[in-house]
Scaffold this motif. Structure first.
Motif, PDB file in Angstrom:
ATOM      1  N   ARG A   1       0.820  -1.218   0.000  1.00  0.00           N
ATOM      2  CA  ARG A   1       0.000   0.000   0.000  1.00  0.00           C
ATOM      3  C   ARG A   1       0.855   1.271   0.000  1.00  0.00           C
ATOM      4  O   ARG A   1       0.561   2.207  -0.750  1.00  0.00           O
ATOM      5  CB  ARG A   1      -0.967  -0.003   1.190  1.00  0.00           C
ATOM      6  CG  ARG A   1      -2.021   1.092   1.091  1.00  0.00           C
ATOM      7  CD  ARG A   1      -3.212   0.833   1.996  1.00  0.00           C
ATOM      8  NE  ARG A   1      -4.222   1.864   1.804  1.00  0.00           N
ATOM      9  CZ  ARG A   1      -4.567   2.766   2.699  1.00  0.00           C
ATOM     10  NH1 ARG A   1      -3.995   2.778   3.890  1.00  0.00           N
ATOM     11  NH2 ARG A   1      -5.496   3.664   2.436  1.00  0.00           N
TER      12      ARG A   1
ATOM     13  N   ARG B   1      -8.306   8.723  -2.356  1.00  0.00           N
ATOM     14  CA  ARG B   1      -8.265   7.263  -2.305  1.00  0.00           C
ATOM     15  C   ARG B   1      -7.705   6.768  -0.992  1.00  0.00           C
ATOM     16  O   ARG B   1      -8.234   5.832  -0.383  1.00  0.00           O
ATOM     17  CB  ARG B   1      -7.439   6.736  -3.487  1.00  0.00           C
ATOM     18  CG  ARG B   1      -8.185   6.759  -4.798  1.00  0.00           C
ATOM     19  CD  ARG B   1      -7.262   6.821  -5.993  1.00  0.00           C
ATOM     20  NE  ARG B   1      -6.343   5.695  -6.088  1.00  0.00           N
ATOM     21  CZ  ARG B   1      -5.447   5.562  -7.074  1.00  0.00           C
ATOM     22  NH1 ARG B   1      -5.364   6.496  -8.010  1.00  0.00           N
ATOM     23  NH2 ARG B   1      -4.637   4.519  -7.107  1.00  0.00           N
ATOM     24  N   TRP B   2      -6.626   7.382  -0.542  1.00  0.00           N
ATOM     25  CA  TRP B   2      -5.986   6.917   0.701  1.00  0.00           C
ATOM     26  C   TRP B   2      -6.726   7.411   1.945  1.00  0.00           C
ATOM     27  O   TRP B   2      -6.445   6.954   3.038  1.00  0.00           O
ATOM     28  CB  TRP B   2      -4.521   7.319   0.721  1.00  0.00           C
ATOM     29  CG  TRP B   2      -3.662   6.175   0.258  1.00  0.00           C
ATOM     30  CD1 TRP B   2      -2.938   5.320   1.049  1.00  0.00           C
ATOM     31  CD2 TRP B   2      -3.471   5.718  -1.088  1.00  0.00           C
ATOM     32  NE1 TRP B   2      -2.326   4.371   0.275  1.00  0.00           N
ATOM     33  CE2 TRP B   2      -2.629   4.593  -1.045  1.00  0.00           C
ATOM     34  CE3 TRP B   2      -3.929   6.149  -2.323  1.00  0.00           C
ATOM     35  CZ2 TRP B   2      -2.236   3.891  -2.194  1.00  0.00           C
ATOM     36  CZ3 TRP B   2      -3.545   5.456  -3.460  1.00  0.00           C
ATOM     37  CH2 TRP B   2      -2.711   4.356  -3.387  1.00  0.00           C
TER      38      TRP B   2
ATOM     39  N   THR C   1      -9.994   6.944   2.162  1.00  0.00           N
ATOM     40  CA  THR C   1     -11.207   6.132   2.249  1.00  0.00           C
ATOM     41  C   THR C   1     -11.226   5.363   3.568  1.00  0.00           C
ATOM     42  O   THR C   1     -10.244   4.686   3.896  1.00  0.00           O
ATOM     43  CB  THR C   1     -11.270   5.136   1.071  1.00  0.00           C
ATOM     44  OG1 THR C   1     -11.191   5.862  -0.162  1.00  0.00           O
ATOM     45  CG2 THR C   1     -12.558   4.322   1.113  1.00  0.00           C
TER      46      THR C   1
ATOM     47  N   PRO D   1     -11.483   2.613   6.465  1.00  0.00           N
ATOM     48  CA  PRO D   1     -11.231   1.175   6.400  1.00  0.00           C
ATOM     49  C   PRO D   1     -12.455   0.315   6.138  1.00  0.00           C
ATOM     50  O   PRO D   1     -12.380  -0.605   5.298  1.00  0.00           O
ATOM     51  CB  PRO D   1     -10.591   0.871   7.760  1.00  0.00           C
ATOM     52  CG  PRO D   1      -9.920   2.156   8.138  1.00  0.00           C
ATOM     53  CD  PRO D   1     -10.814   3.237   7.621  1.00  0.00           C
TER      54      PRO D   1
ATOM     55  N   ARG E   1     -13.217   0.364   2.526  1.00  0.00           N
ATOM     56  CA  ARG E   1     -12.166  -0.212   1.692  1.00  0.00           C
ATOM     57  C   ARG E   1     -12.380  -1.703   1.449  1.00  0.00           C
ATOM     58  O   ARG E   1     -11.844  -2.253   0.482  1.00  0.00           O
ATOM     59  CB  ARG E   1     -10.794  -0.003   2.345  1.00  0.00           C
ATOM     60  CG  ARG E   1     -10.291   1.430   2.294  1.00  0.00           C
ATOM     61  CD  ARG E   1      -8.949   1.576   3.005  1.00  0.00           C
ATOM     62  NE  ARG E   1      -7.946   0.687   2.466  1.00  0.00           N
ATOM     63  CZ  ARG E   1      -7.262   0.901   1.354  1.00  0.00           C
ATOM     64  NH1 ARG E   1      -7.487   1.982   0.645  1.00  0.00           N
ATOM     65  NH2 ARG E   1      -6.352   0.039   0.940  1.00  0.00           N
ATOM     66  N   TYR E   2     -13.136  -2.348   2.304  1.00  0.00           N
ATOM     67  CA  TYR E   2     -13.347  -3.786   2.165  1.00  0.00           C
ATOM     68  C   TYR E   2     -14.727  -4.124   1.597  1.00  0.00           C
ATOM     69  O   TYR E   2     -15.136  -5.288   1.592  1.00  0.00           O
ATOM     70  CB  TYR E   2     -13.117  -4.479   3.508  1.00  0.00           C
ATOM     71  CG  TYR E   2     -11.653  -4.453   3.882  1.00  0.00           C
ATOM     72  CD1 TYR E   2     -10.769  -5.421   3.415  1.00  0.00           C
ATOM     73  CD2 TYR E   2     -11.130  -3.413   4.655  1.00  0.00           C
ATOM     74  CE1 TYR E   2      -9.416  -5.373   3.722  1.00  0.00           C
ATOM     75  CE2 TYR E   2      -9.781  -3.347   4.961  1.00  0.00           C
ATOM     76  CZ  TYR E   2      -8.923  -4.335   4.497  1.00  0.00           C
ATOM     77  OH  TYR E   2      -7.584  -4.275   4.786  1.00  0.00           O
TER      78      TYR E   2
ATOM     79  N   LYS F   1     -10.563  -1.860  -1.958  1.00  0.00           N
ATOM     80  CA  LYS F   1      -9.152  -1.508  -1.816  1.00  0.00           C
ATOM     81  C   LYS F   1      -8.331  -1.927  -3.037  1.00  0.00           C
ATOM     82  O   LYS F   1      -7.317  -1.318  -3.355  1.00  0.00           O
ATOM     83  CB  LYS F   1      -8.562  -2.106  -0.534  1.00  0.00           C
ATOM     84  CG  LYS F   1      -8.419  -3.611  -0.537  1.00  0.00           C
ATOM     85  CD  LYS F   1      -7.943  -4.145   0.817  1.00  0.00           C
ATOM     86  CE  LYS F   1      -6.566  -3.674   1.177  1.00  0.00           C
ATOM     87  NZ  LYS F   1      -5.513  -4.242   0.291  1.00  0.00           N
TER      88      LYS F   1
ATOM     89  N   LEU G   1      -8.759   0.983  -5.256  1.00  0.00           N
ATOM     90  CA  LEU G   1      -8.127   2.179  -4.692  1.00  0.00           C
ATOM     91  C   LEU G   1      -6.608   2.091  -4.731  1.00  0.00           C
ATOM     92  O   LEU G   1      -5.916   3.078  -5.004  1.00  0.00           O
ATOM     93  CB  LEU G   1      -8.591   2.374  -3.252  1.00  0.00           C
ATOM     94  CG  LEU G   1     -10.091   2.617  -3.038  1.00  0.00           C
ATOM     95  CD1 LEU G   1     -10.407   2.610  -1.544  1.00  0.00           C
ATOM     96  CD2 LEU G   1     -10.527   3.927  -3.670  1.00  0.00           C
ATOM     97  N   ASP G   2      -6.060   0.904  -4.444  1.00  0.00           N
ATOM     98  CA  ASP G   2      -4.603   0.763  -4.354  1.00  0.00           C
ATOM     99  C   ASP G   2      -3.944   0.641  -5.726  1.00  0.00           C
ATOM    100  O   ASP G   2      -2.962   1.333  -6.006  1.00  0.00           O
ATOM    101  CB  ASP G   2      -4.241  -0.450  -3.497  1.00  0.00           C
ATOM    102  CG  ASP G   2      -4.572  -0.255  -2.023  1.00  0.00           C
ATOM    103  OD1 ASP G   2      -5.021   0.851  -1.663  1.00  0.00           O
ATOM    104  OD2 ASP G   2      -4.398  -1.199  -1.241  1.00  0.00           O
TER     105      ASP G   2
END
Length: 243
Positions: A8, A119-120, A122, A124, A127-128, A143, A146-147
């Motif tokens: 990440r 994006r970073w 967002t 947790p 993100r899932y 994620k 996003l990543d």
């Protein structure tokens, strides 16, 4: 395959630099370049750039993302849609067609850092959230997009543009090479076949999986174009990985 996947923290550096390189490319385009058709059906260079800008705007602003989702999804019924994101892409383009080329360049130059920050930032739990990417990727957590997913999209379109304006692409092992290696690792895990892959150029390298597999020698960027469906592939290269 033993290539380390992109972490990440590394992904953020790659995302930031890819936006810079894409903006530099767009700033260098001539009037003729903007009008050149690409390998993406129905998109010339300008249309492709508008999509990248619109996507970056959504990454930078959650309200903008919700707007694109709410207004873009219904457009799938109006266009020749093959994936649920096609409607969002169409909206991104339609809502930015009024911009001059100079305005597009200026907005691209400023939106990159905001998109990465968004994006970073967002939360947790979000993100899932599982997202359908379609075959062969299937369902992945948000994620994944996003990543690496958004970065791959910008990078793939930078490749698309260079392919049609016929100018050398700025390629380095620590940026483009890392994206290639990460894609090879994911692609290999999905199809599972043995192979020996020799990728040429600054972004290339040697990759193997299993024993007695097909040996393929190809330029690294051409390999990516095959996986992304811009070129036809045979043998082990017939396994796609949409970017």
């Amino acid at each position: 395959m033993t290539t380390d996947r992109i972490t990440r923290p590394e992904a953020r550096v790659l995302a930031e630099l890819e936006f810079v390189r894409f903006a530099e490319l767009v700033a260098s385009l001539t009037r003729e370049d903007w009008q050149t058709p690409t390998d993406c059906t129905g998109w010339d260079v300008r249309t492709m750039v508008l999509h990248v800008l619109g996507s970056a705007d959504a990454q930078a602003s959650f309200p903008q993302f919700l707007h694109q989702l709410r207004r873009g999804m219904p457009l799938n019924k109006e266009i020749d849609s093959h994936h649920w994101v096609d409607g969002l892409n169409e909206l991104q383009i339609r809502e930015r067609r009024h911009l001059s080329n100079d305005e597009v360049v200026a907005q691209l130059q400023s939106v990159g850092p905001k998109a990465v920050k968004g994006r970073w930032g967002t939360p947790p739990p979000m993100r899932y959230l599982p997202i359908p990417f379609g075959p062969p990727v299937g369902w992945k957590p948000l994620k994944y997009l996003l990543d690496v997913g958004f970065t791959r999209d910008v990078w793939a379109h930078r490749i698309d543009i260079h392919a049609v304006i016929d100018r050398p692409m700025n390629l380095t092992a620590d940026h483009d090479g890392r994206l290639v290696a990460d894609i090879v690792t994911e692609w290999a895990a999905i199809h599972g076949e043995p192979f020996e892959l020799v990728l040429g150029g600054p972004a290339g390298g040697k990759f193997t999986q299993g024993v007695d597999g097909e040996r393929v020698e190809i330029d690294a960027i051409e390999f990516i174009r095959v996986l992304a469906g811009r070129r036809a592939g045979t043998g082990v290269l017939s396994h796609p990985l949409p970017l």
